[in-house]
Design a protein around this motif. Structure first.
Motif, PDB file in Angstrom:
ATOM      1  N   MET A 246       0.832  -1.195   0.000  1.00  0.00           N
ATOM      2  CA  MET A 246       0.000   0.000   0.000  1.00  0.00           C
ATOM      3  C   MET A 246       0.865   1.243   0.000  1.00  0.00           C
ATOM      4  N   ARG A 247       0.315   2.297  -0.548  1.00  0.00           N
ATOM      5  CA  ARG A 247       1.036   3.566  -0.601  1.00  0.00           C
ATOM      6  C   ARG A 247       1.244   4.119   0.792  1.00  0.00           C
ATOM      7  N   ARG A 248       2.439   4.686   1.036  1.00  0.00           N
ATOM      8  CA  ARG A 248       2.751   5.300   2.313  1.00  0.00           C
ATOM      9  C   ARG A 248       2.688   6.811   2.138  1.00  0.00           C
ATOM     10  N   TYR A 249       1.539   7.397   2.455  1.00  0.00           N
ATOM     11  CA  TYR A 249       1.397   8.846   2.343  1.00  0.00           C
ATOM     12  C   TYR A 249       2.255   9.571   3.370  1.00  0.00           C
ATOM     13  N   ASP A 250       2.561   8.891   4.478  1.00  0.00           N
ATOM     14  CA  ASP A 250       3.414   9.532   5.479  1.00  0.00           C
ATOM     15  C   ASP A 250       4.804   9.806   4.930  1.00  0.00           C
ATOM     16  N   LEU A 251       5.297   8.938   4.045  1.00  0.00           N
ATOM     17  CA  LEU A 251       6.602   9.193   3.429  1.00  0.00           C
ATOM     18  C   LEU A 251       6.547  10.406   2.508  1.00  0.00           C
ATOM     19  N   ASP A 252       5.434  10.560   1.798  1.00  0.00           N
ATOM     20  CA  ASP A 252       5.269  11.762   0.974  1.00  0.00           C
ATOM     21  C   ASP A 252       5.284  13.017   1.841  1.00  0.00           C
ATOM     22  N   TRP A 253       4.543  12.975   2.949  1.00  0.00           N
ATOM     23  CA  TRP A 253       4.498  14.130   3.844  1.00  0.00           C
ATOM     24  C   TRP A 253       5.877  14.421   4.426  1.00  0.00           C
ATOM     25  N   LEU A 254       6.587  13.379   4.838  1.00  0.00           N
ATOM     26  CA  LEU A 254       7.923  13.580   5.400  1.00  0.00           C
ATOM     27  C   LEU A 254       8.858  14.204   4.380  1.00  0.00           C
ATOM     28  N   ARG A 255       8.772  13.741   3.169  1.00  0.00           N
ATOM     29  CA  ARG A 255       9.616  14.283   2.110  1.00  0.00           C
ATOM     30  C   ARG A 255       9.349  15.783   1.951  1.00  0.00           C
ATOM     31  N   VAL A 256       8.095  16.172   1.925  1.00  0.00           N
ATOM     32  CA  VAL A 256       7.730  17.587   1.796  1.00  0.00           C
ATOM     33  C   VAL A 256       8.206  18.380   3.011  1.00  0.00           C
ATOM     34  N   ILE A 257       7.976  17.846   4.203  1.00  0.00           N
ATOM     35  CA  ILE A 257       8.333  18.564   5.429  1.00  0.00           C
ATOM     36  C   ILE A 257       9.841  18.736   5.545  1.00  0.00           C
ATOM     37  N   VAL A 258      10.601  17.665   5.276  1.00  0.00           N
ATOM     38  CA  VAL A 258      12.055  17.741   5.427  1.00  0.00           C
ATOM     39  C   VAL A 258      12.652  18.718   4.423  1.00  0.00           C
TER      40      VAL A 258
ATOM     41  N   ASN B 108      -0.271   9.427   7.683  1.00  0.00           N
ATOM     42  CA  ASN B 108      -0.483   8.459   6.606  1.00  0.00           C
ATOM     43  C   ASN B 108      -1.886   8.608   6.026  1.00  0.00           C
ATOM     44  N   LYS B 109      -2.127   9.742   5.378  1.00  0.00           N
ATOM     45  CA  LYS B 109      -3.436  10.030   4.798  1.00  0.00           C
ATOM     46  C   LYS B 109      -3.244  10.878   3.543  1.00  0.00           C
ATOM     47  N   PRO B 110      -4.052  10.646   2.508  1.00  0.00           N
ATOM     48  CA  PRO B 110      -3.910  11.393   1.247  1.00  0.00           C
ATOM     49  C   PRO B 110      -4.599  12.747   1.344  1.00  0.00           C
ATOM     50  N   GLY B 111      -4.450  13.533   0.281  1.00  0.00           N
ATOM     51  CA  GLY B 111      -5.125  14.817   0.208  1.00  0.00           C
ATOM     52  C   GLY B 111      -4.644  15.608  -0.988  1.00  0.00           C
ATOM     53  N   LYS B 112      -5.456  16.547  -1.450  1.00  0.00           N
ATOM     54  CA  LYS B 112      -5.076  17.366  -2.593  1.00  0.00           C
ATOM     55  C   LYS B 112      -3.846  18.216  -2.284  1.00  0.00           C
ATOM     56  N   ARG B 113      -3.758  18.717  -1.043  1.00  0.00           N
ATOM     57  CA  ARG B 113      -2.604  19.528  -0.671  1.00  0.00           C
ATOM     58  C   ARG B 113      -1.318  18.708  -0.752  1.00  0.00           C
ATOM     59  N   LEU B 114      -1.383  17.474  -0.296  1.00  0.00           N
ATOM     60  CA  LEU B 114      -0.211  16.605  -0.367  1.00  0.00           C
ATOM     61  C   LEU B 114       0.172  16.338  -1.812  1.00  0.00           C
TER      62      LEU B 114
ATOM     63  N   LEU C 186      -5.729  12.008  -8.251  1.00  0.00           N
ATOM     64  CA  LEU C 186      -6.049  11.361  -6.979  1.00  0.00           C
ATOM     65  C   LEU C 186      -7.296  10.504  -7.171  1.00  0.00           C
ATOM     66  N   PRO C 187      -7.366   9.325  -6.568  1.00  0.00           N
ATOM     67  CA  PRO C 187      -6.303   8.757  -5.742  1.00  0.00           C
ATOM     68  C   PRO C 187      -5.187   8.206  -6.593  1.00  0.00           C
ATOM     69  N   GLN C 188      -3.958   8.291  -6.098  1.00  0.00           N
ATOM     70  CA  GLN C 188      -2.818   7.787  -6.839  1.00  0.00           C
ATOM     71  C   GLN C 188      -2.763   6.277  -6.712  1.00  0.00           C
ATOM     72  N   GLN C 189      -2.051   5.669  -7.636  1.00  0.00           N
ATOM     73  CA  GLN C 189      -1.966   4.224  -7.643  1.00  0.00           C
ATOM     74  C   GLN C 189      -1.300   3.725  -6.384  1.00  0.00           C
ATOM     75  N   PRO C 190      -1.859   2.702  -5.748  1.00  0.00           N
ATOM     76  CA  PRO C 190      -1.218   2.163  -4.554  1.00  0.00           C
ATOM     77  C   PRO C 190       0.131   1.566  -4.916  1.00  0.00           C
ATOM     78  N   GLY C 191       1.028   1.644  -3.939  1.00  0.00           N
ATOM     79  CA  GLY C 191       2.348   1.059  -4.151  1.00  0.00           C
ATOM     80  C   GLY C 191       3.308   1.973  -4.852  1.00  0.00           C
ATOM     81  N   LYS C 192       2.914   3.240  -5.067  1.00  0.00           N
ATOM     82  CA  LYS C 192       3.825   4.170  -5.739  1.00  0.00           C
ATOM     83  C   LYS C 192       4.063   5.372  -4.844  1.00  0.00           C
ATOM     84  N   ILE C 193       5.282   5.837  -4.859  1.00  0.00           N
ATOM     85  CA  ILE C 193       5.659   7.013  -4.085  1.00  0.00           C
ATOM     86  C   ILE C 193       6.751   7.719  -4.834  1.00  0.00           C
ATOM     87  N   SER C 194       6.732   9.027  -4.831  1.00  0.00           N
ATOM     88  CA  SER C 194       7.797   9.759  -5.503  1.00  0.00           C
ATOM     89  C   SER C 194       9.130   9.422  -4.884  1.00  0.00           C
TER      90      SER C 194
END
Length: 386
Positions: free
Chosen positions: A1-13, A294-300, A375-383
């Motif tokens: 499953m997609r890890r939205y938390d990793l996307d958020w961390l990438r943006v935050i860092v 670990n949640k999706p959204g348009k802002r993310l 959105l929603p993006q394909q599961p299992g994919k992360i930038s």
């Protein structure tokens, strides 16, 4: 499953990276241009960020590589890495980074004249610091590219053999109460035995400490994804313990530097505190992110695409603004506010009005060809570009 938390961390860092480079304008550490007044106290929050901001980026990049290989074979993965890392690197060195070199030359009194008297006539003469060709803050891209190419055969093997003995062993180790701290052993050996002989240069070829340290963290990121739910359950359950360990580790590290002078013994002790500190913070951050982010959204979705162009642009924008601010008799907060707002605002204007809308710029800044992320993006994919 997609890890939205990793996307958020990438943006935050990467957002924190902008604040960090604004801070470099004000602290006594060496940088390309400096404010006319330096602030020693600012080094403490800078030291805190500096311990874990780069390590966690390489771990996240390794995790992203795991997802990138879900729908690619090894050759396709390497081709995608070259396209999304090498092209922005070349473009950045030719167009983005020269702004920083020009500003530094003017600041140091080594050049007089307008920017277009410097670029392109002088921008490609010699290698920095003696000359003007450099990748400056974009050093992350060639390192990530080389790491990806070197480790692709190992990554492909681990993806194809999820029941391999090494993965099973890793799964068993991680499940133990202190299992994730066994990852400190190679990091400690690198910090204690390699760092004294190879100071940080970011030139790739002679930067053996950074190379060995960051490729290890990059591999760890991929490896942790192979055990899937085990890792995420552990960091969520023990996130508070990791947070306490991070606070203890940072306190011990700073206390050691304040109380004792450097020596061989102190170096080996400090190396232990350093790796314990930044690894604890990484684990704590993953744990809290998995719990709350670990949640999706348009802002993310918007930020996740914008973060790569922001990374490529931000330091040049910061330094260009700083060139007009450094000698003004203004206070810290006035200058810092202008730098932060100007950097975020300048990057956003360029991204929103040009980069995301023009196909050739999407290619040059490492973005996919489609203009909008669906959105929603394909599961299992992360930038995977960090």
């Amino acid at each position: 499953m997609r890890r939205y938390d990793l996307d958020w961390l990438r943006v935050i860092v990467f957002g924190l990276l902008i604040f960090y480079h604004v801070g470099m304008f004000f602290v006594p550490w060496g940088w390309h241009i400096k404010n006319n007044v330096l602030y020693e106290d600012l080094t403490w929050p800078m030291r805190f960020l500096n311990q874990w901001r780069l390590p966690i980026l390489f771990v996240i990049s390794g995790m992203g590589s795991f997802y990138a290989l879900n729908k690619r074979n090894g050759f396709q993965f390497m081709g995608e890495r070259i396209k999304r890392l090498l092209i922005p690197l070349i473009f950045g060195m030719a167009v983005i980074v020269p702004v920083q070199v020009y500003a530094e030359r003017v600041y140091k009194g080594e050049f007089q004249g307008g920017y277009f008297d410097f670029w392109p006539q002088l921008a490609f003469i010699g290698v920095y610091p003696e000359g003007n060709i450099s990748w400056h803050h974009l050093w992350f891209l060639p390192y990530l590219l080389v790491f990806s190419l070197i480790l692709t055969p190992i990554f492909v093997y681990l993806k194809r053999n999820p029941e391999a003995a090494f993965i099973k062993f890793t799964n068993r180790i991680i499940a133990k109460p202190l299992g994730l701290y066994l990852f400190l052993l190679p990091l400690y050996l690198i910090e204690s035995l390699v760092e004294p002989f190879f100071p940080s240069t970011h030139d790739l070829l002679n930067d053996w400490f950074n190379f060995s340290n960051f490729i290890t963290l990059f591999f760890f990121g991929f490896l942790l994804m192979t055990v899937k739910d085990t890792f995420w359950k552990v960091v969520q359950q023990r996130r508070r313990a990791y947070l306490y360990c991070g606070l203890i580790g940072f306190t011990l590290m700073i206390g050691l530097r304040i109380i004792w002078e450097d020596s061989v013994l102190i170096h080996f002790i400090e190396a232990g505190f350093m790796v314990f500190n930044f690894w604890s913070w990484i684990l704590a951050i993953f744990g809290y992110a998995a719990t709350y982010l670990n949640k999706p959204g348009k802002r993310l979705s918007y930020c996740n695409e914008a973060v790569y162009p922001f990374y490529i642009l931000h330091q040049s924008v910061t330094i260009a603004i700083g060139l007009y601010l450094y000698d003004l008799n203004w206070g810290f907060w006035a200058k810092a506010s202008i730098l932060v707002i100007g950097t975020f605002g300048g990057c956003w204007i360029l991204y929103e009005l040009v980069i995301r809308r023009v196909r050739v710029f999407r290619l040059l800044f490492g973005l996919k060809s489609e203009k909008k992320t669906k959105l929603p993006q394909q599961p299992g994919k992360i930038s995977t570009i960090t």
